[in-house]
Design an enzyme around this catalytic site. Structure first.
Site, mmCIF file in Angstrom:
data_model
loop_
_atom_site.group_PDB
_atom_site.id
_atom_site.type_symbol
_atom_site.label_atom_id
_atom_site.label_comp_id
_atom_site.label_asym_id
_atom_site.label_seq_id
_atom_site.Cartn_x
_atom_site.Cartn_y
_atom_site.Cartn_z
ATOM 1 N N ALA A 65 44.961 42.721 40.279
ATOM 2 C CA ALA A 65 44.238 43.866 40.827
ATOM 3 C C ALA A 65 45.187 44.610 41.763
ATOM 4 O O ALA A 65 46.130 44.020 42.307
ATOM 5 C CB ALA A 65 43.009 43.376 41.577
ATOM 6 N N GLU A 112 42.955 37.065 34.578
ATOM 7 C CA GLU A 112 41.493 37.012 34.362
ATOM 8 C C GLU A 112 41.073 37.982 33.258
ATOM 9 O O GLU A 112 40.226 37.652 32.429
ATOM 10 C CB GLU A 112 40.780 37.339 35.677
ATOM 11 C CG GLU A 112 40.982 36.241 36.714
ATOM 12 C CD GLU A 112 40.454 36.637 38.083
ATOM 13 O OE1 GLU A 112 40.939 37.653 38.629
ATOM 14 O OE2 GLU A 112 39.569 35.957 38.603
HETATM 15 N N1 CO8 Z 1 49.039 45.520 43.154
HETATM 16 C C1 CO8 Z 1 49.675 46.653 43.513
HETATM 17 N N2 CO8 Z 1 50.969 46.893 43.251
HETATM 18 C C2 CO8 Z 1 51.658 45.929 42.615
HETATM 19 C C3 CO8 Z 1 51.070 44.723 42.220
HETATM 20 C C4 CO8 Z 1 49.686 44.536 42.516
HETATM 21 N N3 CO8 Z 1 49.018 43.455 42.126
HETATM 22 N N4 CO8 Z 1 51.990 43.961 41.603
HETATM 23 C C5 CO8 Z 1 53.133 44.666 41.611
HETATM 24 N N5 CO8 Z 1 52.941 45.857 42.228
HETATM 25 C C6 CO8 Z 1 53.921 46.913 42.459
HETATM 26 C C7 CO8 Z 1 54.847 46.561 43.602
HETATM 27 O O1 CO8 Z 1 54.243 46.840 44.842
HETATM 28 C C8 CO8 Z 1 56.046 47.440 43.299
HETATM 29 O O2 CO8 Z 1 55.760 48.735 43.705
HETATM 30 P P1 CO8 Z 1 56.904 49.601 44.501
HETATM 31 O O3 CO8 Z 1 58.030 49.715 43.503
HETATM 32 O O4 CO8 Z 1 56.219 50.883 44.784
HETATM 33 O O5 CO8 Z 1 57.260 48.786 45.675
HETATM 34 C C9 CO8 Z 1 56.063 47.447 41.760
HETATM 35 O O6 CO8 Z 1 54.752 47.048 41.329
HETATM 36 C C10 CO8 Z 1 57.071 46.467 41.186
HETATM 37 O O7 CO8 Z 1 56.793 45.207 41.759
HETATM 38 P P2 CO8 Z 1 57.929 44.286 42.409
HETATM 39 O O8 CO8 Z 1 59.008 45.139 43.001
HETATM 40 O O9 CO8 Z 1 57.243 43.302 43.300
HETATM 41 O O10 CO8 Z 1 58.513 43.581 41.100
HETATM 42 P P3 CO8 Z 1 59.189 42.139 40.974
HETATM 43 O O11 CO8 Z 1 59.695 42.058 39.591
HETATM 44 O O12 CO8 Z 1 60.118 41.895 42.110
HETATM 45 O O13 CO8 Z 1 57.966 41.094 41.168
HETATM 46 C C11 CO8 Z 1 55.760 40.224 40.744
HETATM 47 C C12 CO8 Z 1 56.940 41.041 40.207
HETATM 48 C C13 CO8 Z 1 56.143 38.765 40.927
HETATM 49 C C14 CO8 Z 1 54.650 40.344 39.705
HETATM 50 C C15 CO8 Z 1 55.296 40.819 42.104
HETATM 51 O O14 CO8 Z 1 55.134 42.232 41.976
HETATM 52 C C16 CO8 Z 1 54.001 40.253 42.612
HETATM 53 O O15 CO8 Z 1 53.962 39.160 43.144
HETATM 54 N N6 CO8 Z 1 52.884 41.029 42.476
HETATM 55 C C17 CO8 Z 1 51.604 40.647 43.017
HETATM 56 C C18 CO8 Z 1 50.965 39.562 42.170
HETATM 57 C C19 CO8 Z 1 49.613 39.182 42.768
HETATM 58 O O16 CO8 Z 1 49.502 38.701 43.863
HETATM 59 N N7 CO8 Z 1 48.545 39.393 41.961
HETATM 60 C C20 CO8 Z 1 47.224 39.058 42.382
HETATM 61 C C21 CO8 Z 1 46.598 40.216 43.082
HETATM 62 S S1 CO8 Z 1 45.015 39.837 43.744
HETATM 63 C C22 CO8 Z 1 44.027 39.913 42.392
HETATM 64 O O17 CO8 Z 1 44.414 40.168 41.295
HETATM 65 C C23 CO8 Z 1 42.599 39.634 42.670
HETATM 66 C C24 CO8 Z 1 41.806 39.727 41.393
HETATM 67 C C25 CO8 Z 1 40.376 39.795 41.668
HETATM 68 C C26 CO8 Z 1 39.638 40.280 40.500
HETATM 69 C C27 CO8 Z 1 39.971 41.637 40.106
HETATM 70 C C28 CO8 Z 1 39.623 42.658 41.130
HETATM 71 C C29 CO8 Z 1 39.860 44.091 40.753
#
Ligand code: CO8
Length: 258
Positions: A65, A112
């Protein structure tokens, strides 16, 4: 169909929906989920479509999300607006088969959403995880419920409590995905699977999906009774006549429109 956060294509009788917010690794927000619901319902209602494929990019199915959109939410906001419930579960109301094609990250809400598909084909680059605990929330779109049903309690608890990410090989070994294919062949392979499904009776495929899903909502004896009624009802359909007649005549069946 034109969307901002999706790319949709039709390949014969298979609809392909790509999540498309590349700058945010397909992080799922309201706009995208509304568009996804719209596309899914249109393809579900389209008699020319027999199967739907949901995919992302080579780098991410969806990284969860959208955290930037969620960061300032309050509990009254989420409750009042029915957050998650309002637009995350459209896919569960789709009656035709939906295959998830996962390359790269399927994390949090992305994992999910993938688990709401009928089955998953993974690229060898796929990574699955429920890292919500690392951002201070529990999963909100079925992660604590569908993951244990898919892979058992031990593996689910491990993934949910440690936020460990698993690769495609482990995901296949523990039953989260049905097949793993080379990343550069993912779409080709999944479209071939979709075409195979769509070449058979769409009505029968829908009933199989309906009956399998019932297995998770009812007792074994009730589920078997439900299946038996579907089986008996099949003898009143042209698909049964065509399928069995074609077998006896040693020819390929023609399920077009059936
Ligand atoms: N939300 C918003 N932006 C994101 C997300 C996210 N989940 N994941 C990645 N991005 C963005 C980053 O902020 C970044 O943006 P910017 O370039 O503007 O800084 C861009 O995508 C690229 O990401 P990274 O630079 O971090 O890329 P990496 O290759 O270094 O890392 C990862 C990739 C490991 C996937 C890393 O981005 C990460 O850890 N992302 C978050 C993963 C996470 O925690 N997901 C769970 C989120 S909570 C959730 O899903 C709750 C679900 C509940 C049900 C659904 C509700 C709607």
């Amino acid at each position: 169909m034109q969307y901002e956060d999706l790319i949709v294509e039709v390949h014969d009788k298979v609809a392909l929906i790509r999540l498309n917010r590349p700058k945010a690794l397909n992080a799922l927000n309201d706009h995208m989920m509304n568009e996804l619901g719209d596309a899914l319902y249109k393809f579900d209602a389209d008699p020319a479509i027999g199967c739907i494929v949901l995919t992302g990019s080579e780098k991410a199915f969806a990284a969860g999300a959208d955290i930037a959109a969620m960061v300032d939410y309050t509990y009254p906001d989420t409750y009042r607006d029915n957050y998650i419930g309002r637009n995350w579960e459209h896919i569960l109301r789709v009656r035709k088969p939906v295959i998830g094609a996962v390359a790269g990250f399927a994390l949090g809400g992305g994992c999910e959403l993938a688990m709401m598909c009928d089955f998953l084909v993974a690229a060898d680059s796929a990574k699955f995880g429920q890292p919500e605990i690392k951002v201070g929330v529990v999963p909100g779109a079925g992660g604590t419920q569908r993951l244990p049903r898919a892979i058992g309690k031990a593996k689910a608890m491990d993934m949910l409590l440690t936020a460990r990410t698993i690769d495609a090989a482990e995901a296949e070994r523990i039953g989260l995905v049905s097949r793993v294919v080379p990343a550069d062949k993912l779409i080709e392979e999944v479209l071939a699977i979709g075409k195979q499904i769509a070449s058979m009776s769409t009505s029968v495929a829908m009933q199989i999906k309906d009956s399998v899903n019932r297995a998770f909502e009812t007792t074994l004896s009730e589920g078997v009774t439900y299946e038996r009624r579907l089986f008996q009802a099949a003898f009143g359909t042209p698909a049964q006549k065509e399928g069995m007649q074609a077998f006896l005549e040693k020819r390929l069946p023609n399920f077009e429109g059936l």
